[in-house]
Design a protein around this motif. Structure first.
Motif, PDB file in Angstrom:
ATOM      1  N   ALA A 122       7.630  -0.187  -9.011  1.00  0.00           N
ATOM      2  CA  ALA A 122       6.510  -0.708  -8.610  1.00  0.00           C
ATOM      3  C   ALA A 122       6.434  -1.463  -9.828  1.00  0.00           C
ATOM      4  O   ALA A 122       5.803  -0.628 -10.858  1.00  0.00           O
ATOM      5  CB  ALA A 122       5.463  -0.563  -7.860  1.00  0.00           C
ATOM      6  N   LEU A 123       5.901  -2.991  -9.792  1.00  0.00           N
ATOM      7  CA  LEU A 123       5.330  -3.499 -11.194  1.00  0.00           C
ATOM      8  C   LEU A 123       4.442  -4.641 -10.891  1.00  0.00           C
ATOM      9  O   LEU A 123       4.219  -4.922  -9.513  1.00  0.00           O
ATOM     10  CB  LEU A 123       6.855  -4.124 -11.529  1.00  0.00           C
ATOM     11  N   MET A 124       3.201  -4.266 -10.747  1.00  0.00           N
ATOM     12  CA  MET A 124       2.197  -5.201 -10.421  1.00  0.00           C
ATOM     13  C   MET A 124       2.330  -6.261 -12.044  1.00  0.00           C
ATOM     14  O   MET A 124       1.512  -6.087 -13.691  1.00  0.00           O
ATOM     15  CB  MET A 124       1.051  -4.376 -10.846  1.00  0.00           C
ATOM     16  N   LEU A 125       1.889  -7.742 -11.416  1.00  0.00           N
ATOM     17  CA  LEU A 125       1.804  -9.082 -13.082  1.00  0.00           C
ATOM     18  C   LEU A 125       0.631  -9.315 -13.007  1.00  0.00           C
ATOM     19  O   LEU A 125      -0.237  -9.707 -11.297  1.00  0.00           O
ATOM     20  CB  LEU A 125       2.635  -9.393 -13.247  1.00  0.00           C
ATOM     21  N   ILE A 164      13.635  -5.389  -9.897  1.00  0.00           N
ATOM     22  CA  ILE A 164      12.391  -4.427  -9.591  1.00  0.00           C
ATOM     23  C   ILE A 164      12.600  -3.926  -8.215  1.00  0.00           C
ATOM     24  O   ILE A 164      13.353  -4.243  -7.232  1.00  0.00           O
ATOM     25  CB  ILE A 164      10.596  -5.990  -9.375  1.00  0.00           C
ATOM     26  N   GLY A 165      13.293  -2.679  -8.595  1.00  0.00           N
ATOM     27  CA  GLY A 165      12.993  -1.661  -7.694  1.00  0.00           C
ATOM     28  C   GLY A 165      11.471  -1.167  -6.491  1.00  0.00           C
ATOM     29  O   GLY A 165      13.098  -1.220  -5.524  1.00  0.00           O
ATOM     30  N   ASP A 184       1.157  -1.298   0.123  1.00  0.00           N
ATOM     31  CA  ASP A 184      -0.100  -0.277   0.439  1.00  0.00           C
ATOM     32  C   ASP A 184       0.530   1.578  -0.002  1.00  0.00           C
ATOM     33  O   ASP A 184       0.029   2.139  -0.550  1.00  0.00           O
ATOM     34  CB  ASP A 184      -0.286  -0.065   1.227  1.00  0.00           C
ATOM     35  N   ARG A 185       1.747   0.660   0.559  1.00  0.00           N
ATOM     36  CA  ARG A 185       2.752   2.473   0.385  1.00  0.00           C
ATOM     37  C   ARG A 185       4.032   2.678  -0.562  1.00  0.00           C
ATOM     38  O   ARG A 185       5.218   3.104  -1.185  1.00  0.00           O
ATOM     39  CB  ARG A 185       3.923   1.745   1.673  1.00  0.00           C
ATOM     40  N   GLY A 186       2.995   2.715  -1.986  1.00  0.00           N
ATOM     41  CA  GLY A 186       3.409   2.962  -3.153  1.00  0.00           C
ATOM     42  C   GLY A 186       3.866   4.660  -3.180  1.00  0.00           C
ATOM     43  O   GLY A 186       4.068   5.310  -2.568  1.00  0.00           O
ATOM     44  N   ASN A 187       4.963   4.691  -3.993  1.00  0.00           N
ATOM     45  CA  ASN A 187       5.667   5.914  -4.997  1.00  0.00           C
ATOM     46  C   ASN A 187       5.715   6.943  -6.146  1.00  0.00           C
ATOM     47  O   ASN A 187       6.743   6.549  -6.412  1.00  0.00           O
ATOM     48  CB  ASN A 187       6.776   6.211  -4.090  1.00  0.00           C
ATOM     49  N   GLY A 188       4.070   6.483  -6.422  1.00  0.00           N
ATOM     50  CA  GLY A 188       3.966   6.706  -8.061  1.00  0.00           C
ATOM     51  C   GLY A 188       2.949   5.434  -8.688  1.00  0.00           C
ATOM     52  O   GLY A 188       3.142   4.341  -8.111  1.00  0.00           O
ATOM     53  N   PRO A 189       2.679   5.716  -9.524  1.00  0.00           N
ATOM     54  CA  PRO A 189       1.762   4.863 -10.384  1.00  0.00           C
ATOM     55  C   PRO A 189       2.870   3.468 -10.749  1.00  0.00           C
ATOM     56  O   PRO A 189       3.673   3.956 -10.914  1.00  0.00           O
ATOM     57  CB  PRO A 189       1.350   5.349 -11.526  1.00  0.00           C
ATOM     58  N   PRO A 190       2.484   2.292 -10.481  1.00  0.00           N
ATOM     59  CA  PRO A 190       3.073   1.207 -11.183  1.00  0.00           C
ATOM     60  C   PRO A 190       3.045   1.227 -12.712  1.00  0.00           C
ATOM     61  O   PRO A 190       2.149   1.617 -12.937  1.00  0.00           O
ATOM     62  CB  PRO A 190       2.451  -0.471 -10.315  1.00  0.00           C
ATOM     63  N   THR A 191       3.922   0.128 -12.776  1.00  0.00           N
ATOM     64  CA  THR A 191       3.696  -0.544 -14.061  1.00  0.00           C
ATOM     65  C   THR A 191       2.847  -1.761 -14.159  1.00  0.00           C
ATOM     66  O   THR A 191       3.439  -2.615 -13.226  1.00  0.00           O
ATOM     67  CB  THR A 191       5.622  -0.626 -14.683  1.00  0.00           C
ATOM     68  N   VAL A 192       2.094  -1.732 -14.989  1.00  0.00           N
ATOM     69  CA  VAL A 192       2.038  -3.090 -15.201  1.00  0.00           C
ATOM     70  C   VAL A 192       1.247  -3.506 -15.781  1.00  0.00           C
ATOM     71  O   VAL A 192       0.670  -3.905 -17.326  1.00  0.00           O
ATOM     72  CB  VAL A 192      -0.276  -2.224 -14.996  1.00  0.00           C
TER      73      VAL A 192
END
Length: 97
Positions: free
Chosen positions: A35-38, A48-49, A11-19
């Motif tokens: 972040a990356l969402m698969l 993945i950083g 839940d602690r993102g720092n910007g939109p993830p790559t999807v």
């Protein structure tokens, strides 16, 4: 008043993830600084950083290096997590953690 607490590290993102969406098949190595969402499938290695989220029904085949991970789907190969690893009830990892 402060915002609602963020209990899961995903839940602690720092910007939109790559999807990578459902039905998408990627062949090749992936490097993502955040972040990356698969939700689809990947065949290749990954760095993945941020947080890697593997949805239920998704599959990653290869070697993965990641800061944090939330796995509800499948991983075939090794996954190296620097921070926290969260596993769903139906997660399957066939390889080294």
């Amino acid at each position: 008043m402060s915002e609602a607490p963020k209990r899961r590290f995903g839940d602690r993102g720092n910007g939109p993830p790559t999807v990578i969406g459902e039905g998408v098949e990627m062949l090749g190595d992936i490097r993502a600084p955040g972040a990356l969402m698969l939700s689809g499938s990947v065949k290749g290695d990954g760095e993945i950083g941020g947080t890697l989220s593997i949805a239920k029904g998704a599959h990653w085949e290869g070697q993965i290096k990641v800061h944090d991970a939330v796995v509800a789907g499948r991983v075939t190969g090794s996954i190296t997590v620097e921070g926290k690893l969260e596993l769903g009830a139906q997660a399957v990892i066939r390889g080294r953690v």
